[in-house]
Design a protein around this motif. Sequence first.
Motif, short mmCIF file in Angstrom:
data_model
loop_
_atom_site.label_atom_id
_atom_site.label_comp_id
_atom_site.label_asym_id
_atom_site.label_seq_id
_atom_site.Cartn_x
_atom_site.Cartn_y
_atom_site.Cartn_z
N PHE A 249 -64.57 38.31 117.23
CA PHE A 249 -65.44 39.29 117.89
C PHE A 249 -66.89 38.79 117.87
O PHE A 249 -67.62 38.94 118.83
CB PHE A 249 -65.37 40.65 117.18
N LYS A 250 -67.25 38.18 116.75
CA LYS A 250 -68.62 37.71 116.62
C LYS A 250 -68.90 36.56 117.58
O LYS A 250 -69.97 36.51 118.20
CB LYS A 250 -68.90 37.23 115.19
N ASP A 251 -67.93 35.63 117.69
CA ASP A 251 -68.19 34.49 118.57
C ASP A 251 -67.86 34.82 120.02
O ASP A 251 -68.02 33.97 120.91
CB ASP A 251 -67.47 33.22 118.07
N GLY A 252 -67.42 36.03 120.29
CA GLY A 252 -67.20 36.48 121.66
C GLY A 252 -65.89 36.04 122.27
O GLY A 252 -65.63 36.29 123.45
N GLY B 298 -70.58 45.39 115.35
CA GLY B 298 -69.59 45.65 114.31
C GLY B 298 -68.19 45.64 114.90
O GLY B 298 -67.99 45.31 116.07
N THR B 299 -67.24 46.03 114.04
CA THR B 299 -65.84 46.08 114.46
C THR B 299 -65.34 47.49 114.19
O THR B 299 -65.56 48.02 113.09
CB THR B 299 -65.01 45.06 113.66
N ILE B 300 -64.71 48.10 115.20
CA ILE B 300 -64.10 49.39 114.91
C ILE B 300 -62.59 49.25 114.90
O ILE B 300 -62.00 48.52 115.69
CB ILE B 300 -64.56 50.53 115.85
N LEU C 234 -65.43 51.89 110.79
CA LEU C 234 -66.42 50.93 111.27
C LEU C 234 -66.82 49.94 110.19
O LEU C 234 -67.23 50.32 109.09
CB LEU C 234 -67.69 51.68 111.75
N ILE C 235 -66.67 48.66 110.53
CA ILE C 235 -67.25 47.58 109.74
C ILE C 235 -68.53 47.19 110.48
O ILE C 235 -68.47 46.83 111.66
CB ILE C 235 -66.30 46.36 109.69
N ASP C 236 -69.68 47.27 109.84
CA ASP C 236 -70.93 47.02 110.56
C ASP C 236 -71.17 45.51 110.76
O ASP C 236 -70.37 44.68 110.33
CB ASP C 236 -72.11 47.73 109.89
#
Lengths: 181, 393
Positions: free
Chosen positions: B276-279, B311-313, B228-230
């Motif tokens: 992922f952040k910007d969807g 976050g990113t898993i 996991l990257i938070d």
Amino acid sequence: MKITAIVGSNSKHSANRKLLQFMSRHFDDQDITVADIDQVPMFNENYPGGDPQPVIDLAQQIEQSNAVIISCAEHAHTVASSLKSVLEWLSYNLHPFANKPVMIVSVSSFPQGGSRAQMTLRQILNSPGVNAIAWQGDEFLLGNGDTAFNDHGDVKDEGTVKFLDKCFAEFITFAERNNAK
Amino acid sequence: MKFAAIVGTNADFSYNRILLQYMKKHFKQLADIDVLEINQLPAFDQDLPYEEQSMAVWQFKQAVKNADGVIFSCPEYDHAIPAALISAIEWLFYNPKNILEQKPTMVVGVSYGTQATSRAQEQVRQILASPDCNAAVQAGHEVLVGKAAQSFNKDGNITDQAAVANLEESFTSFVKLTDALSKQTEEDNLMTLKQPFVNDAYINFPTGRLSFKEAQQIFSTIPFEIDLIDRNDRFAWFSDKPNREHVRHVNEINETVDECHPPKALPAVKAIINSFKDGSRDMVERPLIMHGHRTLIQYYALRDVDGSYLGTIEFTGSVEHIISLFENGAFADVTTGASKHGDDAATSETSADATSAASEETGAPVDDAADGAAKAKADADDTDATTSASKED
């Protein structure tokens, strides 16, 4: 007097270069040439083909000078590896520092101004391999290097410049007394 | 216990290398000593942006970071530490962060003369104790091997028994120091600072509760590993699965994305996280061969129930087992089974692609399994969901 002033860091942004450039302008009655060390490769006793050209050039420049100034950066309470590498090259096949008067100065971002690196550098210069004559007495340590210079690269504080004048005058006397040439 | 032993010179021949190789042999029952060279490292350059740091620097830093302690074997040049070793240390503490922080360190040295690098060793200790490095430097023991040409025999063993005894005493003490420092837990630190902490508790989910232990062991048991990257782009956690494809180390926890990836891999990693952040994306997958088997890596955007980015898993595992099941006709059977259960045969026929087929499959049998479990519970003869699930098969 012909003086080689060695910048004790390979960083493009070193305040130690600024100090030496200021000294070469400020003490224009002496012939001070600022020498960079960023072209000198890491010392290696197995370096292929013998001493690299930048080392030979620097050695020759020091040989032809009456004295040397080294302005040393401080990393982790010691001298920068780039300066130590130069001193290793110049105590290996060539020994241009032998009996050469050397003045140590330093600038750092912190208030201490590189005091510990100066101690280490003095110890290295005094080692039998280098065998320089390091001037001692006053210590020129310029702290808070990020704010010590004005836009023209001059040392701002008048008291500091006055102290540098005093140190440099003492060093010139010392160098004249210790100069074989 | 694992130690990184740094040969403090770039020279082709050095008794300091031989000393470390001797220590590796001599102490093999006590510790795992990995001898690291520095001659492959470029000269330190503080102006070089982190992204351009070479793979050699990254690998050197990883090896030091993941060791429990570090041994420096230091020759002496001009009464001082060699430039190549200063440079290596500069790489370790400079950019992006100091990895010597609180690292147990030991200094040893060999010289041809009688001084045995005593001056250079003092400098190494001074450097390691500076705020830039802030390493936990071993004090009170000195390993000073002089007259190298006589002290070692041709097999690289130390012939002077007093020197061996001193080395044994010093290294044993260093192992104890490293052990004591590593046993200091987060709880110890909190107790020292008079802060409260939770020792055991349950996590309550809308669908039930798990003890911390169960949660941990679930992650260790499932055949895929998770990292996991938070939301702050820090490496926050990895599942403690045995035989991981990506070997992680607790020393990497809390590192930024920049720190825990090799510089050259960074642009791709950042592109995924940003999407992922910007969807714009929720999942990216990479099938590849790792350690000689087919492996699937999937990156998922971890989102809160309201959709916000948490976050990113990274979800990684070997798919050899699944592929071999498929090749032996496993999924054909399941499909048949499902169509038996399903009233509408058309549904399974239209599920031509694997993804929708899978979602269809999870739809039906899971409900069945739950029903089965409920039934079993009512009958009070079978409380094991696994058994009722296998009944469905």
